[in-house]
Design a protein around this motif. Structure first.
Motif, PDB file in Angstrom:
ATOM      1  N   LEU A   1       0.848  -1.193   0.000  1.00 34.36           N
ATOM      2  CA  LEU A   1       0.000   0.000   0.000  1.00 34.36           C
ATOM      3  C   LEU A   1       0.883   1.242   0.000  1.00 34.36           C
ATOM      4  N   ASP A   2       0.532   2.234  -0.819  1.00 36.19           N
ATOM      5  CA  ASP A   2       1.256   3.500  -0.820  1.00 36.19           C
ATOM      6  C   ASP A   2       1.040   4.221   0.509  1.00 36.19           C
ATOM      7  N   ALA A   3       2.099   4.801   1.036  1.00 38.54           N
ATOM      8  CA  ALA A   3       2.017   5.509   2.314  1.00 38.54           C
ATOM      9  C   ALA A   3       3.083   6.595   2.358  1.00 38.54           C
ATOM     10  N   THR A   4       2.830   7.642   3.121  1.00 37.25           N
ATOM     11  CA  THR A   4       3.800   8.718   3.322  1.00 37.25           C
ATOM     12  C   THR A   4       3.913   8.994   4.814  1.00 37.25           C
ATOM     13  N   TYR A   5       5.050   9.565   5.224  1.00 31.75           N
ATOM     14  CA  TYR A   5       5.240   9.886   6.632  1.00 31.75           C
ATOM     15  C   TYR A   5       4.561  11.205   6.992  1.00 31.75           C
ATOM     16  N   TYR A   6       3.919  11.199   8.136  1.00 32.08           N
ATOM     17  CA  TYR A   6       3.303  12.401   8.699  1.00 32.08           C
ATOM     18  C   TYR A   6       4.001  12.711  10.022  1.00 32.08           C
ATOM     19  N   THR A   7       4.303  13.986  10.269  1.00 29.90           N
ATOM     20  CA  THR A   7       4.949  14.402  11.513  1.00 29.90           C
ATOM     21  C   THR A   7       3.947  15.116  12.400  1.00 29.90           C
ATOM     22  N   THR A   8       3.766  14.630  13.618  1.00 30.04           N
ATOM     23  CA  THR A   8       2.829  15.251  14.555  1.00 30.04           C
ATOM     24  C   THR A   8       3.412  16.554  15.099  1.00 30.04           C
TER      25      THR A   8
ATOM     26  N   ILE B   1       4.752   9.065  11.713  1.00 25.53           N
ATOM     27  CA  ILE B   1       4.000   7.840  11.508  1.00 25.53           C
ATOM     28  C   ILE B   1       3.467   7.844  10.077  1.00 25.53           C
ATOM     29  N   LYS B   2       3.391   6.692   9.462  1.00 23.85           N
ATOM     30  CA  LYS B   2       2.938   6.636   8.077  1.00 23.85           C
ATOM     31  C   LYS B   2       1.425   6.763   7.990  1.00 23.85           C
ATOM     32  N   VAL B   3       0.979   7.389   6.910  1.00 25.86           N
ATOM     33  CA  VAL B   3      -0.454   7.527   6.642  1.00 25.86           C
ATOM     34  C   VAL B   3      -0.727   7.069   5.217  1.00 25.86           C
ATOM     35  N   LEU B   4      -1.963   6.638   4.987  1.00 25.93           N
ATOM     36  CA  LEU B   4      -2.413   6.267   3.644  1.00 25.93           C
ATOM     37  C   LEU B   4      -3.137   7.446   3.013  1.00 25.93           C
ATOM     38  N   ASP B   5      -3.351   7.392   1.702  1.00 28.14           N
ATOM     39  CA  ASP B   5      -4.173   8.388   1.035  1.00 28.14           C
ATOM     40  C   ASP B   5      -5.557   8.391   1.669  1.00 28.14           C
ATOM     41  N   GLY B   6      -6.148   9.586   1.808  1.00 29.77           N
ATOM     42  CA  GLY B   6      -7.475   9.694   2.409  1.00 29.77           C
ATOM     43  C   GLY B   6      -7.474   9.666   3.918  1.00 29.77           C
ATOM     44  N   MET B   7      -6.305   9.798   4.526  1.00 30.76           N
ATOM     45  CA  MET B   7      -6.147   9.756   5.978  1.00 30.76           C
ATOM     46  C   MET B   7      -5.466  11.036   6.435  1.00 30.76           C
ATOM     47  N   SER B   8      -5.998  11.672   7.473  1.00 38.29           N
ATOM     48  CA  SER B   8      -5.411  12.894   8.006  1.00 38.29           C
ATOM     49  C   SER B   8      -5.569  12.895   9.523  1.00 38.29           C
TER      50      SER B   8
END
Length: 257
Positions: A85-92, A98-105
């Motif tokens: 699954l495609d995922a990108t890192y998100y910084t709090t 932590i990694k997130v998927l498309d459509g996730m925020s």
């Protein structure tokens, strides 16, 4: 689905679900933390002595159904099949990635210590998942305290409140090895037909919850997952893969804090 953990020890330790984020009165913690059911830790600041522990299971080895992944994906294995699954890192806002998927925020809790709460687009693969990344530091007034890291003591504090968690059917604590970013995980199976502040996806159903805990000299960090027990295997494995992608951007500076 049988969840398999990468761990070196499995112990049955008594748990109250709302103990995740419990205040340590002896350390003068002021948290205002919240568990996945929305209960404030300020409502349960008295730490009770355990009324008894489950028998400790024999040592056994576990493996997560999560494969090595690159920066822009997560890989899981289900029934011998590899899923990418495609995922990108998100910084709090408190410097955890932590990694997130498309459509996730993420949105943030407005009161108490910071917590990043995942939201999903309608119809998303993980729309039944409650997913929270939370910072829970130890304060004395406005000052962040420093303490010695003691995982066994921390597990005791996190699992010491008993008797009022009527929605918890079963629970276990798994101490994790050094290859993972957490020290231990609390696994719960419960019943959301019982009283509680439940998310719509959980209310009226049996649920499974995983609380991954990183213990630091300044407090704890949590990654919390909660979903109905009957979700597809892919949803559960994907949620675990996202949780295990967690990492620190930098170490907290007490003087700066």
């Amino acid at each position: 689905m049988k969840i398999i953990f990468k761990t070196i020890f499995v112990g049955g330790i008594s748990l109250m679900l709302t103990a995740c984020g419990t205040t340590e009165k002896e350390d003068n913690i002021q948290t205002g933390g919240q568990d996945l059911n929305g209960s404030s830790s300020e409502e349960s600041q008295i730490v009770l002595e355990p009324e008894g522990n489950k028998d400790v299971n024999e040592e056994e080895e576990f493996l997560f159904p999560v494969l090595d992944s690159t920066e822009d994906e997560i890989r899981i294995e289900l029934n011998g099949e590899e899923i990418i699954l495609d995922a990108t890192y998100y910084t709090t806002t408190f410097d955890k990635e932590i990694k997130v998927l498309d459509g996730m925020s993420f949105t943030y809790r407005e009161e108490g210590q910071p917590a990043a709460i995942a939201t999903f687009e309608e119809g998303h693969l993980l729309s039944d998942l409650n997913f929270i990344v939370e910072e829970n530091l130890i304060y004395d007034g406005e000052n962040v305290l420093t303490r010695e890291v003691d995982v066994a003591r921390d597990i005791h504090l996190e699992t010491s409140l008993l008797g009022t968690a009527g929605h918890v059917n079963d629970y276990n604590v798994h101490e994790l090895d050094e290859s993972l970013p957490f020290h231990y995980v609390i696994e719960v199976v419960g019943d959301a037909t019982k009283p509680g502040n439940w998310a719509d996806s959980i209310r009226g159903k049996e649920y499974r919850q995983f609380t991954f805990v990183e213990v630091t000299e300044h407090g704890r960090y949590y990654v919390k997952l909660q979903f109905p027990v009957d979700v597809d295997e892919e949803i559960e494995a994907t949620a675990l893969a996202l949780a295990l992608s967690y990492q620190s951007v930098k170490t907290i500076d007490v003087d700066e804090e």
